[in-house]
Design a protein around this motif. Sequence first.
Motif, short mmCIF file in Angstrom:
data_model
loop_
_atom_site.label_atom_id
_atom_site.label_comp_id
_atom_site.label_asym_id
_atom_site.label_seq_id
_atom_site.Cartn_x
_atom_site.Cartn_y
_atom_site.Cartn_z
N ASP A 208 15.03 22.60 -33.24
CA ASP A 208 14.68 23.40 -34.42
C ASP A 208 15.46 24.71 -34.35
O ASP A 208 15.27 25.51 -33.44
CB ASP A 208 13.16 23.66 -34.38
CG ASP A 208 12.73 24.73 -35.37
OD1 ASP A 208 13.56 25.15 -36.21
OD2 ASP A 208 11.56 25.15 -35.30
N GLN B 172 -3.01 22.40 -36.17
CA GLN B 172 -2.10 22.18 -37.30
C GLN B 172 -0.75 21.67 -36.82
O GLN B 172 -0.21 20.70 -37.35
CB GLN B 172 -1.95 23.49 -38.10
CG GLN B 172 -1.24 23.31 -39.43
CD GLN B 172 -1.89 22.20 -40.28
OE1 GLN B 172 -3.06 22.28 -40.64
NE2 GLN B 172 -1.13 21.13 -40.55
N ARG B 173 -0.26 22.30 -35.77
CA ARG B 173 1.02 21.86 -35.17
C ARG B 173 0.91 20.42 -34.69
O ARG B 173 1.81 19.62 -34.87
CB ARG B 173 1.34 22.73 -33.95
CG ARG B 173 2.05 24.03 -34.21
CD ARG B 173 2.44 24.69 -32.87
NE ARG B 173 3.18 23.77 -32.02
CZ ARG B 173 4.48 23.51 -32.17
NH1 ARG B 173 5.16 24.15 -33.07
NH2 ARG B 173 5.09 22.64 -31.38
N LEU C 264 -1.16 18.04 -35.70
CA LEU C 264 -1.25 17.07 -36.80
C LEU C 264 0.11 16.85 -37.45
O LEU C 264 0.45 15.73 -37.83
CB LEU C 264 -2.27 17.53 -37.84
CG LEU C 264 -3.73 17.45 -37.39
CD1 LEU C 264 -4.65 17.85 -38.53
CD2 LEU C 264 -4.09 16.05 -36.90
N THR C 265 0.89 17.91 -37.55
CA THR C 265 2.23 17.76 -38.12
C THR C 265 3.05 16.84 -37.23
O THR C 265 3.70 15.90 -37.70
CB THR C 265 2.91 19.15 -38.22
OG1 THR C 265 2.06 19.99 -38.98
CG2 THR C 265 4.28 19.06 -38.87
N TYR C 266 2.99 17.10 -35.92
CA TYR C 266 3.76 16.25 -35.00
C TYR C 266 3.28 14.80 -35.08
O TYR C 266 4.08 13.86 -35.08
CB TYR C 266 3.63 16.77 -33.55
CG TYR C 266 4.43 15.92 -32.59
CD1 TYR C 266 5.79 16.15 -32.40
CD2 TYR C 266 3.83 14.83 -31.94
CE1 TYR C 266 6.54 15.33 -31.56
CE2 TYR C 266 4.58 14.01 -31.12
CZ TYR C 266 5.93 14.26 -30.93
OH TYR C 266 6.67 13.44 -30.11
N GLY D 89 1.86 13.30 -37.51
CA GLY D 89 1.97 12.70 -38.84
C GLY D 89 0.63 12.23 -39.38
O GLY D 89 0.53 11.15 -39.96
N THR E 194 -3.17 13.11 -41.53
CA THR E 194 -3.79 13.93 -42.56
C THR E 194 -5.27 14.08 -42.24
O THR E 194 -5.94 13.08 -41.96
CB THR E 194 -3.66 13.22 -43.93
OG1 THR E 194 -2.30 12.78 -44.06
CG2 THR E 194 -4.03 14.14 -45.07
N GLU F 178 3.59 16.03 -26.79
CA GLU F 178 4.74 15.71 -27.64
C GLU F 178 5.83 15.07 -26.80
O GLU F 178 6.21 15.60 -25.76
CB GLU F 178 5.31 17.00 -28.27
CG GLU F 178 4.42 17.64 -29.28
CD GLU F 178 5.04 18.92 -29.86
OE1 GLU F 178 6.28 19.04 -29.89
OE2 GLU F 178 4.25 19.80 -30.27
N ARG G 166 4.56 9.17 -30.83
CA ARG G 166 3.20 9.69 -31.06
C ARG G 166 2.21 8.87 -30.24
O ARG G 166 2.08 7.67 -30.44
CB ARG G 166 2.88 9.60 -32.54
CG ARG G 166 3.76 10.50 -33.40
CD ARG G 166 3.73 10.07 -34.83
NE ARG G 166 4.36 11.10 -35.67
CZ ARG G 166 4.78 10.86 -36.91
NH1 ARG G 166 4.62 9.67 -37.45
NH2 ARG G 166 5.35 11.83 -37.61
#
Lengths: 202, 465
Positions: free
Chosen positions: A49, B320-321, B323-325, B327, B329, B433, B441
């Motif tokens: 990133d 939040q990080r 959940l983004t990683y 994928g 909801t 991660e 994942r």
Amino acid sequence: MQKLSKITGTAVAVPRSDIDTDQIIPAAWLKRVERTGFADALFEAWRKDPGFPLNQPGADQARVLVAGPNFGCGSSREHAVWALQDFGFQAVVAPGFADIFRGNAISAGLVPAQVTAAAADQLADALAADPAAQVVVDVAERTVSIASARIAVPFELADFAQWRLLEGLDDIGLTLRHEQEISSFETQRAPWLPVVMPTAAN
Amino acid sequence: MTARLFDKVWDRHVVATPADGPALLYIDLHLIHEVTSPQAFEGLELAGRKVRRPDLTVATMDHDTPTIAIDKPIADPLAATQVDRLRRNCAAHGITLHALGSREQGIVHVIGPQLGLTQPGMTVVCGDSHTSTHGAFGALAFGIGTTQVEHVLATQTLRQVKPAAMAVTVQGELPAACTAKDLVLAIIRTLGVGGGAGSVIEYRGAAISALSMEGRMTVCNMSIEGGARAGLIAPDDTTFGYLEGRAHSPKGAMWERALDDWRTLATDEGAAFDSEVFVDAAAVRPAVTWGTNPAQSVSIDDTVPDPAVLGTPAERQAAQRALTYMGLTPGTPIRDIFVDTVFIGSCTNGRLEDLRAAAEVVRGRKVHQGVRALVVPGSARVRAEAEAEGLDRHFTEAGFEWRYAGCSMCLAMNGDTVGPGQRCASTSNRNFEGRQGPGGRTHLVSPAVAAATAVAGHFSTPGEL
Ligand code: SF4
């Protein structure tokens, strides 16, 4: 091991909590049999990133990493410490370290400076305002300071760890001073404890 | 004076208490493997030092060894070099090595107990954080870094600050559908990933006593995921039953003497802990992690949590990080999440009991179309014993790959990886991660849930198939 008393230089802040050793250095790099050559491995996935703090101009010159709580959790890989050192870091400032990471850092001569959560936030804010600010990690005084931002905070580091870092001492050498006690302890171990007959040494 | 189990094991290993710092602790068993040892041997040799006690040192190959075609040369040149280095180091220093292809090769934390090398009251170390597994026997067992590996090789001791003692008491009875894995994920959810920092955990209570040795190993294994230095459980008849007759267990009159000693290894009535946590076993449900650290789990009956409802800003940001990683909801039912890969194995859940539980679920069923499913036994012996029971056939007939022993997809060093963006139900211990491959994942689950998920294609329990 190099003696460390005062570390002076710029710093990078990665203010995330629970940064695990798989992020610090991914497992694929652990196949190396050397202690060096890990600079590119450091935060390899996150560095993809362009906005990641280590990709900012000047970050490659930094000496101090400021991070969130429970830094270095996960695996026992000392490679995580070596990667931080290869990149140029000499100290990590965080409100808490995972136990094995802290031990490895002290073994390898990277200062794990534990500050309060409030102090870590204050340091990260100051670095956000002025990324070129000079940070001093004083091992003898156990303080982290950014003079330009008028911040000077204490950090926690056990006396023995502090002494070893200041003197650059090798633990094995210290332990071997107790050779007699180790030998006499060995004569009194319980007789049922397992021994595995060694194969003939070459 | 009352003492805790941890104090009793600690005290009997203190060689010296130097004035300049931490205690010098004797190490009864040092396990080594190819990944964290080469630099230690190099340091030792550069300093002209020898391995003090090769007879208390045991090596195996597990982390980056292949799990297919193990009779062929290792294709990856770096892994081949590392494995050769271990072979050379063990030969040069007279250390017993269970090499790839031998009957006792396997994940270091599976082979120690299986050989009877891990016994109550011992100190066990290894350059691997999941050394905490061995605490299931009432041993003080913890992971160390490479510099400390060198220190143990040279001196058979370590300088250690005494950690605090934490009690995790699990009252009540686990529901029939739940396993030790679900329990330990519930414990870590309670503690948080850093909650055990600076402590050694003693697991106690009715639900712990009721666990098999395999289940106890699963619980102690994941102590490190709660940040603890080690986890231990007082030895009892379950422990002694497991140990009796193993290759390195004491025999005859020596067995009786050992038993007399081991029976004293329990926390005294009334001894206080530095901290105490209570978990209700009856409230445990089959667990699935949704995030990128092992504390981020929910019951399979739940939905993906909404970060907005979490406690602190830092927790919200981390969730939040994650959940983004991942994928995912918020609000999605866990059962509606589909997987690409299922991995059954690792030092957490790669023992015979785990494979039996999974085989029972897949028997006569088929892996869901498009799902890649692997079983990687924790050791060559586990593999052989499973084959003797015909478990391999249940797996292969269902469409699983039946592999040779090793760490494999737990840390994805050997080429067994989860692809970028792919989702894996895994019986391993870390969902960080990229742990199972860059961009992969990971959802941590029990062997039973992993097996049911392989069949259903989405998260499922055996009862729902
Ligand atoms: S199975 Fe996974 S956690 Fe266990 S020793 Fe191997 S890599 Fe480490």
